[in-house]
Motif scaffolding. Structure first.
Motif, mmCIF file in Angstrom:
data_model
loop_
_atom_site.group_PDB
_atom_site.id
_atom_site.type_symbol
_atom_site.label_atom_id
_atom_site.label_comp_id
_atom_site.label_asym_id
_atom_site.label_seq_id
_atom_site.Cartn_x
_atom_site.Cartn_y
_atom_site.Cartn_z
ATOM 1 N N THR A 105 0.855 -1.186 0.000
ATOM 2 C CA THR A 105 0.000 0.000 0.000
ATOM 3 C C THR A 105 0.886 1.230 0.000
ATOM 4 N N THR A 106 0.683 2.071 -0.997
ATOM 5 C CA THR A 106 1.505 3.272 -1.158
ATOM 6 C C THR A 106 0.677 4.504 -0.809
ATOM 7 N N ARG A 112 -4.628 13.325 -1.697
ATOM 8 C CA ARG A 112 -5.538 13.285 -0.554
ATOM 9 C C ARG A 112 -6.610 14.368 -0.679
ATOM 10 N N LEU A 113 -6.275 15.440 -1.390
ATOM 11 C CA LEU A 113 -7.265 16.503 -1.601
ATOM 12 C C LEU A 113 -8.475 15.989 -2.358
ATOM 13 N N PHE A 114 -8.279 14.883 -3.100
ATOM 14 C CA PHE A 114 -9.383 14.292 -3.862
ATOM 15 C C PHE A 114 -9.854 12.987 -3.226
ATOM 16 N N SER A 115 -9.603 12.854 -1.919
ATOM 17 C CA SER A 115 -10.035 11.684 -1.136
ATOM 18 C C SER A 115 -9.357 10.396 -1.585
ATOM 19 N N ILE A 116 -8.136 10.506 -2.140
ATOM 20 C CA ILE A 116 -7.362 9.313 -2.487
ATOM 21 C C ILE A 116 -6.201 9.250 -1.504
ATOM 22 N N SER A 117 -6.378 8.506 -0.422
ATOM 23 C CA SER A 117 -5.373 8.492 0.638
ATOM 24 C C SER A 117 -4.228 7.526 0.345
ATOM 25 N N SER A 118 -4.486 6.486 -0.444
ATOM 26 C CA SER A 118 -3.441 5.513 -0.750
ATOM 27 C C SER A 118 -3.851 4.706 -1.981
ATOM 28 N N VAL A 119 -2.873 4.002 -2.534
ATOM 29 C CA VAL A 119 -3.101 3.145 -3.695
ATOM 30 C C VAL A 119 -2.389 1.817 -3.455
ATOM 31 N N ASP A 120 -3.046 0.706 -3.775
ATOM 32 C CA ASP A 120 -2.428 -0.609 -3.649
ATOM 33 C C ASP A 120 -1.668 -0.946 -4.929
ATOM 34 N N VAL A 121 -0.410 -1.350 -4.776
ATOM 35 C CA VAL A 121 0.382 -1.790 -5.923
ATOM 36 C C VAL A 121 0.728 -3.261 -5.724
ATOM 37 N N SER A 122 0.927 -3.975 -6.817
ATOM 38 C CA SER A 122 1.262 -5.394 -6.731
ATOM 39 C C SER A 122 2.181 -5.775 -7.887
ATOM 40 N N ALA A 123 2.881 -6.875 -7.702
ATOM 41 C CA ALA A 123 3.782 -7.381 -8.730
ATOM 42 C C ALA A 123 3.931 -8.881 -8.537
#
Length: 305
Positions: A105-106, A112-123
Protein backbone atom coordinates in the motif's frame (compact mmCIF):
# COMPACT_ATOMS: atom_id res chain seq x y z
CA UNK A 1 -21.85 51.86 -17.58
CA UNK A 2 -18.28 51.27 -18.81
CA UNK A 3 -17.05 50.96 -15.24
CA UNK A 4 -19.66 48.26 -14.51
CA UNK A 5 -18.61 46.24 -17.59
CA UNK A 6 -14.92 46.55 -16.70
CA UNK A 7 -15.67 45.45 -13.13
CA UNK A 8 -17.59 42.38 -14.37
CA UNK A 9 -14.75 41.46 -16.73
CA UNK A 10 -12.22 41.79 -13.92
CA UNK A 11 -14.34 39.55 -11.70
CA UNK A 12 -14.66 36.92 -14.43
CA UNK A 13 -10.92 36.99 -15.04
CA UNK A 14 -10.25 36.47 -11.36
CA UNK A 15 -12.69 33.56 -11.25
CA UNK A 16 -11.13 31.98 -14.36
CA UNK A 17 -7.68 32.43 -12.88
CA UNK A 18 -8.76 30.76 -9.65
CA UNK A 19 -10.32 27.84 -11.54
CA UNK A 20 -7.21 27.51 -13.69
CA UNK A 21 -4.93 27.54 -10.66
CA UNK A 22 -7.06 24.88 -8.94
CA UNK A 23 -6.93 22.69 -12.05
CA UNK A 24 -3.20 23.28 -12.41
CA UNK A 25 -2.56 22.38 -8.79
CA UNK A 26 -4.73 19.28 -9.14
CA UNK A 27 -2.94 18.16 -12.29
CA UNK A 28 0.44 18.79 -10.66
CA UNK A 29 -0.59 16.90 -7.54
CA UNK A 30 -1.90 13.99 -9.58
CA UNK A 31 1.28 13.90 -11.66
CA UNK A 32 3.44 13.79 -8.56
CA UNK A 33 1.38 11.07 -6.95
CA UNK A 34 1.12 8.99 -10.13
CA UNK A 35 4.91 9.18 -10.42
CA UNK A 36 5.24 8.01 -6.83
CA UNK A 37 2.80 5.15 -7.44
CA UNK A 38 4.70 4.13 -10.57
CA UNK A 39 8.00 4.08 -8.69
CA UNK A 40 6.39 2.03 -5.92
CA UNK A 41 5.11 -0.48 -8.47
CA UNK A 42 8.54 -0.73 -10.09
CA UNK A 43 10.11 -1.27 -6.67
CA UNK A 44 7.56 -3.99 -5.92
CA UNK A 45 8.40 -5.67 -9.23
CA UNK A 46 12.10 -5.50 -8.44
CA UNK A 47 11.48 -7.13 -5.08
CA UNK A 48 9.33 -9.84 -6.65
CA UNK A 49 11.96 -10.60 -9.31
CA UNK A 50 14.84 -10.76 -6.84
CA UNK A 51 12.88 -12.78 -4.27
CA UNK A 52 11.87 -15.32 -6.92
CA UNK A 53 15.48 -15.65 -8.11
CA UNK A 54 16.63 -16.08 -4.50
CA UNK A 55 14.04 -18.78 -3.85
CA UNK A 56 14.86 -20.64 -7.05
CA UNK A 57 18.40 -21.23 -5.75
CA UNK A 58 17.01 -24.12 -3.67
CA UNK A 59 14.90 -25.69 -6.41
CA UNK A 60 13.83 -28.16 -7.56
CA UNK A 61 14.70 -30.27 -4.53
CA UNK A 62 13.92 -28.13 -1.47
CA UNK A 63 10.73 -26.07 -1.58
CA UNK A 64 10.73 -25.20 2.17
CA UNK A 65 14.17 -23.61 1.83
CA UNK A 66 13.08 -21.90 -1.37
CA UNK A 67 10.11 -20.35 0.48
CA UNK A 68 12.35 -19.19 3.30
CA UNK A 69 14.90 -17.63 0.95
CA UNK A 70 12.23 -15.81 -1.05
CA UNK A 71 10.51 -14.49 2.09
CA UNK A 72 13.78 -13.38 3.69
CA UNK A 73 14.85 -11.50 0.60
CA UNK A 74 11.49 -9.80 0.27
CA UNK A 75 11.47 -8.80 3.95
CA UNK A 76 14.77 -6.95 3.76
CA UNK A 77 13.76 -5.27 0.50
CA UNK A 78 10.50 -3.60 1.39
CA UNK A 79 8.28 -6.52 2.40
CA UNK A 80 4.81 -7.10 1.08
CA UNK A 81 5.11 -10.89 0.80
CA UNK A 82 3.05 -13.19 3.02
CA UNK A 83 3.62 -16.97 3.20
CA UNK A 84 0.56 -17.46 1.02
CA UNK A 85 2.13 -15.22 -1.62
CA UNK A 86 4.84 -17.81 -2.37
CA UNK A 87 3.85 -20.82 -4.42
CA UNK A 88 5.41 -23.42 -6.69
CA UNK A 89 4.58 -24.89 -10.01
CA UNK A 90 5.98 -27.71 -12.12
CA UNK A 91 7.01 -26.71 -15.60
CA UNK A 92 9.78 -29.00 -16.86
CA UNK A 93 10.13 -31.06 -13.70
CA UNK A 94 8.35 -31.17 -10.33
CA UNK A 95 8.57 -27.96 -8.28
CA UNK A 96 11.13 -26.33 -10.56
CA UNK A 97 9.49 -22.88 -10.49
CA UNK A 98 8.76 -20.49 -7.61
CA UNK A 99 6.14 -17.74 -7.94
CA UNK A 100 6.30 -14.68 -5.68
CA UNK A 101 3.57 -12.05 -5.34
CA UNK A 102 4.28 -8.68 -3.74
CA UNK A 103 1.45 -6.50 -2.42
CA UNK A 104 2.04 -3.05 -0.95
CA UNK A 105 0.00 0.00 0.00
CA UNK A 106 1.51 3.27 -1.16
CA UNK A 107 0.32 6.49 0.54
CA UNK A 108 -0.79 9.48 -1.48
CA UNK A 109 0.30 13.05 -0.86
CA UNK A 110 -1.49 15.74 -2.85
CA UNK A 111 -4.10 13.29 -4.07
CA UNK A 112 -5.54 13.28 -0.55
CA UNK A 113 -7.27 16.50 -1.60
CA UNK A 114 -9.38 14.29 -3.86
CA UNK A 115 -10.04 11.68 -1.14
CA UNK A 116 -7.36 9.31 -2.49
CA UNK A 117 -5.37 8.49 0.64
CA UNK A 118 -3.44 5.51 -0.75
CA UNK A 119 -3.10 3.14 -3.69
CA UNK A 120 -2.43 -0.61 -3.65
CA UNK A 121 0.38 -1.79 -5.92
CA UNK A 122 1.26 -5.39 -6.73
CA UNK A 123 3.78 -7.38 -8.73
CA UNK A 124 4.33 -11.03 -9.59
CA UNK A 125 7.49 -12.85 -10.65
CA UNK A 126 8.36 -16.47 -11.39
CA UNK A 127 11.83 -18.00 -11.50
CA UNK A 128 12.75 -21.49 -12.67
CA UNK A 129 15.70 -23.71 -11.83
CA UNK A 130 16.54 -25.79 -14.88
CA UNK A 131 19.27 -27.86 -16.45
CA UNK A 132 21.33 -25.50 -18.63
CA UNK A 133 22.18 -26.21 -22.24
CA UNK A 134 25.12 -23.76 -22.13
CA UNK A 135 27.28 -22.69 -19.18
CA UNK A 136 30.19 -20.42 -18.28
CA UNK A 137 33.27 -21.47 -16.34
CA UNK A 138 33.66 -24.99 -17.70
CA UNK A 139 36.82 -26.97 -17.00
CA UNK A 140 38.41 -29.06 -19.78
CA UNK A 141 38.25 -32.42 -17.97
CA UNK A 142 35.54 -34.77 -19.25
CA UNK A 143 33.57 -37.29 -17.18
CA UNK A 144 32.05 -40.43 -18.63
CA UNK A 145 28.29 -40.66 -18.06
CA UNK A 146 28.88 -44.29 -17.02
CA UNK A 147 30.81 -43.17 -13.95
CA UNK A 148 29.23 -45.18 -11.13
CA UNK A 149 28.05 -42.15 -9.14
CA UNK A 150 26.30 -40.78 -12.22
CA UNK A 151 24.72 -43.93 -13.64
CA UNK A 152 24.40 -46.35 -10.74
CA UNK A 153 21.06 -47.30 -9.15
CA UNK A 154 19.34 -44.23 -7.69
CA UNK A 155 22.02 -41.91 -9.04
CA UNK A 156 23.27 -39.28 -9.68
CA UNK A 157 24.64 -39.74 -6.18
CA UNK A 158 26.05 -36.65 -4.47
CA UNK A 159 28.57 -36.19 -1.65
CA UNK A 160 29.87 -39.74 -2.11
CA UNK A 161 33.65 -39.78 -2.20
CA UNK A 162 34.91 -41.24 -5.45
CA UNK A 163 37.84 -41.26 -7.84
CA UNK A 164 37.67 -40.19 -11.46
CA UNK A 165 40.16 -42.08 -13.65
CA UNK A 166 41.81 -39.81 -16.20
CA UNK A 167 43.83 -42.15 -18.36
CA UNK A 168 43.21 -43.39 -21.86
CA UNK A 169 39.51 -43.15 -22.61
CA UNK A 170 39.12 -45.74 -25.33
CA UNK A 171 40.41 -43.79 -28.31
CA UNK A 172 44.12 -43.60 -29.17
CA UNK A 173 45.49 -40.26 -27.99
CA UNK A 174 42.47 -39.36 -25.84
CA UNK A 175 43.32 -38.70 -22.20
CA UNK A 176 40.23 -36.94 -20.87
CA UNK A 177 41.29 -33.37 -21.69
CA UNK A 178 39.36 -31.43 -24.32
CA UNK A 179 39.98 -28.29 -26.30
CA UNK A 180 37.12 -25.98 -25.39
CA UNK A 181 38.17 -23.30 -27.88
CA UNK A 182 40.10 -24.47 -30.99
CA UNK A 183 40.68 -20.84 -32.03
CA UNK A 184 42.37 -19.65 -28.85
CA UNK A 185 46.10 -18.91 -28.79
CA UNK A 186 46.55 -20.04 -32.38
CA UNK A 187 44.90 -23.36 -31.63
CA UNK A 188 46.94 -24.15 -28.50
CA UNK A 189 44.45 -24.89 -25.69
CA UNK A 190 44.76 -22.96 -22.45
CA UNK A 191 44.05 -26.08 -20.40
CA UNK A 192 45.65 -24.88 -17.15
CA UNK A 193 43.82 -21.55 -17.32
CA UNK A 194 40.50 -23.26 -17.98
CA UNK A 195 41.07 -25.60 -15.03
CA UNK A 196 41.94 -22.79 -12.65
CA UNK A 197 39.45 -20.17 -13.80
CA UNK A 198 36.95 -21.95 -16.02
CA UNK A 199 36.30 -21.13 -19.66
CA UNK A 200 35.41 -17.46 -20.10
CA UNK A 201 32.27 -17.75 -22.18
CA UNK A 202 29.12 -19.80 -22.62
CA UNK A 203 29.76 -23.26 -24.00
CA UNK A 204 26.91 -25.34 -25.47
CA UNK A 205 26.37 -29.06 -25.41
CA UNK A 206 27.86 -30.87 -28.39
CA UNK A 207 31.12 -32.30 -29.71
CA UNK A 208 34.53 -31.23 -28.44
CA UNK A 209 37.93 -32.37 -29.71
CA UNK A 210 40.33 -34.25 -27.50
CA UNK A 211 43.72 -32.66 -26.87
CA UNK A 212 46.10 -35.59 -27.45
CA UNK A 213 49.23 -33.63 -26.55
CA UNK A 214 48.14 -32.73 -23.03
CA UNK A 215 49.09 -34.67 -19.92
CA UNK A 216 47.88 -34.23 -16.34
CA UNK A 217 51.40 -34.42 -14.97
CA UNK A 218 52.54 -31.19 -16.65
CA UNK A 219 53.67 -28.49 -14.22
CA UNK A 220 51.08 -25.89 -15.26
CA UNK A 221 48.17 -28.33 -14.95
CA UNK A 222 49.39 -29.54 -11.55
CA UNK A 223 49.61 -25.91 -10.42
CA UNK A 224 46.07 -25.20 -11.67
CA UNK A 225 44.67 -28.28 -9.90
CA UNK A 226 46.38 -27.27 -6.66
CA UNK A 227 44.66 -23.88 -6.94
CA UNK A 228 41.27 -25.60 -7.24
CA UNK A 229 41.54 -27.94 -4.26
CA UNK A 230 38.46 -27.75 -1.98
CA UNK A 231 36.42 -26.04 -4.72
CA UNK A 232 33.88 -27.18 -7.30
CA UNK A 233 34.99 -27.80 -10.87
CA UNK A 234 32.28 -27.68 -13.52
CA UNK A 235 33.01 -30.54 -15.89
CA UNK A 236 31.48 -31.77 -19.17
CA UNK A 237 29.77 -35.17 -19.16
CA UNK A 238 30.07 -37.20 -22.37
CA UNK A 239 28.36 -40.31 -23.70
CA UNK A 240 30.45 -41.25 -26.74
CA UNK A 241 34.05 -40.87 -27.87
CA UNK A 242 34.79 -41.25 -31.56
CA UNK A 243 37.85 -40.83 -33.79
CA UNK A 244 41.54 -40.96 -32.96
CA UNK A 245 44.25 -38.57 -31.86
CA UNK A 246 43.55 -34.95 -32.72
CA UNK A 247 40.35 -36.07 -34.45
CA UNK A 248 38.94 -37.78 -31.36
CA UNK A 249 35.71 -36.13 -30.23
CA UNK A 250 33.77 -36.31 -26.99
CA UNK A 251 30.02 -35.83 -27.33
CA UNK A 252 29.09 -33.66 -24.34
CA UNK A 253 25.50 -34.23 -23.13
CA UNK A 254 25.50 -32.39 -19.80
CA UNK A 255 27.45 -30.81 -16.95
CA UNK A 256 28.43 -31.98 -13.48
CA UNK A 257 30.03 -30.26 -10.49
CA UNK A 258 32.93 -32.09 -8.86
CA UNK A 259 34.28 -31.02 -5.48
CA UNK A 260 38.02 -31.60 -5.74
CA UNK A 261 39.66 -33.00 -2.61
CA UNK A 262 42.91 -34.32 -4.10
CA UNK A 263 44.47 -35.52 -7.33
CA UNK A 264 47.14 -37.87 -8.56
CA UNK A 265 48.99 -36.66 -11.67
CA UNK A 266 50.43 -40.13 -12.24
CA UNK A 267 52.58 -40.39 -15.33
CA UNK A 268 50.07 -38.65 -17.57
CA UNK A 269 48.37 -41.84 -18.69
CA UNK A 270 46.90 -42.97 -15.37
CA UNK A 271 45.99 -39.75 -13.57
CA UNK A 272 42.96 -39.35 -11.30
CA UNK A 273 40.88 -36.84 -9.35
CA UNK A 274 39.39 -37.62 -5.94
CA UNK A 275 36.35 -35.89 -4.51
CA UNK A 276 32.58 -36.00 -4.88
CA UNK A 277 29.80 -34.83 -7.15
CA UNK A 278 27.51 -32.13 -5.77
CA UNK A 279 24.48 -30.08 -6.76
CA UNK A 280 25.16 -26.48 -7.73
CA UNK A 281 23.49 -23.40 -9.12
CA UNK A 282 25.69 -22.24 -11.99
CA UNK A 283 25.81 -19.39 -14.46
CA UNK A 284 24.10 -20.94 -17.46
CA UNK A 285 21.44 -20.64 -20.13
CA UNK A 286 18.35 -22.79 -19.94
CA UNK A 287 16.97 -24.39 -23.05
CA UNK A 288 13.75 -22.94 -24.39
CA UNK A 289 12.79 -26.10 -26.27
CA UNK A 290 14.37 -29.20 -24.74
CA UNK A 291 12.75 -30.27 -21.47
CA UNK A 292 14.64 -33.55 -21.28
CA UNK A 293 18.31 -32.65 -20.96
CA UNK A 294 20.26 -35.09 -18.76
CA UNK A 295 20.19 -33.91 -15.15
CA UNK A 296 23.50 -34.32 -13.30
CA UNK A 297 22.70 -31.80 -10.55
CA UNK A 298 23.80 -28.58 -12.28
CA UNK A 299 21.06 -25.93 -12.52
CA UNK A 300 20.79 -22.36 -13.64
CA UNK A 301 18.00 -20.00 -12.58
CA UNK A 302 16.15 -17.47 -14.71
CA UNK A 303 12.97 -15.43 -14.63
CA UNK A 304 10.10 -16.91 -16.63
CA UNK A 305 6.55 -15.84 -17.37
Amino acid sequence: MMRRLRSNEDGQAIMLSVVFLVLLLGATALTIDVGAWYRAQRAAQGTADAAALAGAQALPNDTPTASTLAAQYATVNGGGVAPSDISFRSEWQPNDTVVVKVKRTTPSFFARLFSISSVDVSATAAARAGTPEAVRGVGPIVVNKLQTELSGPGCPCFHVETTLPLGKDGAPGAFGLVNLDPGSNNGVPNLAGWIQYGFDGYLPLGRYNSDPGAKFNSDNIISALNARLATELLLPVYDTLTGNGANAQYNVIGWVAFHLDSFDPGNGNNSSLTGYFTRVIWNGLQSTTNKHLPDFGVYSVSLVN
